[in-house]
Design an enzyme around this catalytic site. Structure first.
Site, PDB file in Angstrom:
ATOM      1  N   TYR A  90      -8.887  -8.802   0.742  1.00  0.00           N
ATOM      2  CA  TYR A  90      -9.841  -9.519   1.590  1.00  0.00           C
ATOM      3  C   TYR A  90     -10.346 -10.822   0.971  1.00  0.00           C
ATOM      4  CZ  TYR A  90     -10.009  -5.530   4.784  1.00  0.00           C
ATOM      5  OH  TYR A  90      -9.688  -4.557   5.691  1.00  0.00           O
ATOM      6  N   ARG A 123       1.741  -7.679   0.942  1.00  0.00           N
ATOM      7  CA  ARG A 123       0.946  -7.227   2.093  1.00  0.00           C
ATOM      8  C   ARG A 123       1.660  -7.548   3.411  1.00  0.00           C
ATOM      9  NH1 ARG A 123      -4.379  -5.715   3.247  1.00  0.00           N
ATOM     10  NH2 ARG A 123      -5.294  -6.567   5.160  1.00  0.00           N
ATOM     11  N   GLU A 176       0.880  -1.182   0.000  1.00  0.00           N
ATOM     12  CA  GLU A 176       0.000   0.000   0.000  1.00  0.00           C
ATOM     13  C   GLU A 176       0.912   1.225   0.000  1.00  0.00           C
ATOM     14  OE1 GLU A 176      -2.767  -0.589   3.241  1.00  0.00           O
ATOM     15  OE2 GLU A 176      -3.432  -2.519   2.426  1.00  0.00           O
ATOM     16  N   ARG A 231      -3.265  -7.315  12.429  1.00  0.00           N
ATOM     17  CA  ARG A 231      -4.170  -8.192  13.184  1.00  0.00           C
ATOM     18  C   ARG A 231      -3.476  -8.887  14.353  1.00  0.00           C
ATOM     19  NH1 ARG A 231      -6.638  -5.813   9.866  1.00  0.00           N
ATOM     20  NH2 ARG A 231      -8.296  -6.516   8.450  1.00  0.00           N
ATOM     21  N   THR A 277      -5.310  -3.935  15.769  1.00  0.00           N
ATOM     22  CA  THR A 277      -4.573  -3.180  14.761  1.00  0.00           C
ATOM     23  C   THR A 277      -3.237  -2.665  15.278  1.00  0.00           C
ATOM     24  OG1 THR A 277      -5.654  -1.127  15.425  1.00  0.00           O
ATOM     25  CG2 THR A 277      -6.716  -2.399  13.663  1.00  0.00           C
ATOM     26  N   THR A 278      -2.366  -2.383  14.325  1.00  0.00           N
ATOM     27  CA  THR A 278      -1.048  -1.820  14.627  1.00  0.00           C
ATOM     28  C   THR A 278      -1.187  -0.509  15.398  1.00  0.00           C
ATOM     29  OG1 THR A 278      -0.385  -2.750  12.503  1.00  0.00           O
ATOM     30  CG2 THR A 278       1.170  -1.256  13.541  1.00  0.00           C
ATOM     31  N   HIS A 281      -3.160   3.633   5.171  1.00  0.00           N
ATOM     32  CA  HIS A 281      -3.481   2.466   4.353  1.00  0.00           C
ATOM     33  C   HIS A 281      -4.082   2.872   3.013  1.00  0.00           C
ATOM     34  CE1 HIS A 281      -3.045  -0.791   7.415  1.00  0.00           C
ATOM     35  NE2 HIS A 281      -3.200   0.232   8.233  1.00  0.00           N
ATOM     36  N   GLU A 290      -7.606   5.378   5.424  1.00  0.00           N
ATOM     37  CA  GLU A 290      -7.784   4.353   4.382  1.00  0.00           C
ATOM     38  C   GLU A 290      -8.222   5.064   3.110  1.00  0.00           C
ATOM     39  OE1 GLU A 290      -7.333   0.751   3.177  1.00  0.00           O
ATOM     40  OE2 GLU A 290      -7.915   0.572   5.295  1.00  0.00           O
TER      41      GLU A 290
END
Length: 315
Positions: free
Chosen positions: A285, A60, A21, A68, A163-164, A113, A175
């Site tokens: 996803y 990714r 990304e 996650r 999340t991070t 992101h 995002e």
């Protein structure tokens, strides 16, 4: 009622949590070389490349999705030779920017992101009761107007993200799409850059003692994730219908086209209420068995916000 808050002293700008990304990767690398545009008086702003190995490979992640694994089990795992790279990296990030849930954690993290979905410049919140982030999002939305700035609330009783950015006291996801993986688009990068700029401007105003009256924002609250239709072998047998493709944040009503089989059969949406899909046909996803996310529109309200009196007297 007002909500007195502590001064924001440390802000993290994360790029490359997902290594393909590129907007966040390019911005963070740029700011590491020349951080003039992100500096604000009295605030340490740290641009940080979160998953350098994945960035190097333009993928990714290496072993696990870094976004996650910020759960207590992963953060507390003993470091042994076969520990997944992202779990070890999560522990390193937690050490630098956390520890998660502690007073020593960074005040605010923007995690940058990209999505292949047509989500525009979206802000992601994790907590419906965080007056500081709601006020900041209200400020950013007003600064960007009339350009839309949708807000996704991922607070949910059973969907846990870990999340991070959740290392910080105030975690904020940015995002921006649509942008293919491994590609940079100037318009998408510019939207991301503006969201960060206005967020940092808000931090500066807050630290200077500006008062923010009570405010309300409209957000899209996550309801559930929806998978593609599959056969008994788990293979996808229908794809996003053309009338749903690119329609992130648009109302989806009972009977509207949802999926299209390769035989040409339309599978309609069946539901007793209007929902607002997002992350529609997100490339990343497919492995998570997710065609889109169903959301509902709700309003979040924040109290009057100001720097606490004790903080003002020490400035």
């Amino acid at each position: 009622m007002s909500s007195p808050c502590a001064r924001v002293r440390r802000v993290g700008l994360f790029g490359g949590t997902h290594g393909n990304e590129l907007s966040g990767v390019l911005l963070v690398r740029h700011w590491q070389q020349d951080g003039a545009e992100i500096q604000r008086p009295g605030v340490e702003v740290k641009p940080f490349l979160t998953n350098p190995r994945a960035v190097e490979r333009c993928t990714r992640y290496i072993d696990r999705d870094l976004n996650r694994v910020f759960d207590p089990e992963s953060l507390g795992r003993p470091v042994v030779e076969d520990i997944p790279y992202e779990v070890r990296r999560a522990q390193e990030i937690n050490h630098i920017f956390g520890p998660k849930g502690s007073d020593d954690a960074y005040d605010l993290i923007f995690d940058l992101h990209n999505t292949t979905s047509n989500m525009g410049g979206t802000i992601i919140l994790e907590n419906s009761r965080d007056d500081f982030t709601i006020q900041m999002v209200h400020y950013i939305k007003n600064a960007l107007a009339p350009e839309p700035c949708p807000v996704l609330l991922i607070e949910h009783p059973s969907l846990k993200y870990a999340t991070t950015r959740s290392v910080a006291k105030h975690p904020v996801g940015v995002e921006v799409g649509p942008q293919p993986q491994g590609v940079a688009r100037a318009d998408v990068l510019d939207k991301m850059r503006k969201i960060v700029k206005h967020g940092l401007d808000f931090v500066q105003l807050f630290n200077e003692g500006k008062e923010f009256p009570p405010c309300t924002i409209e957000v899209y609250k996550i309801m559930e994730k929806v998978d593609y239709p599959r056969n008994k072998n788990g293979e996808i047998i229908a794809i996003i219908h053309p009338k749903l493709q690119d329609q992130d944040w648009q109302p989806l009503k009972n009977g509207d086209p949802l999926f299209l089989t390769l035989d040409g059969e339309v599978i309609p949406y069946q539901g007793n209420c209007t929902v607002y899909p997002t992350f529609i046909n997100e490339a990343a996803y497919y492995e998570k068995k997710q065609a889109f996310v169903k959301t509902e529109k709700i309003k979040l309200t924040a109290k009057h916000l100001r720097l606490s009196v004790s903080e003002q007297s020490t400035s």
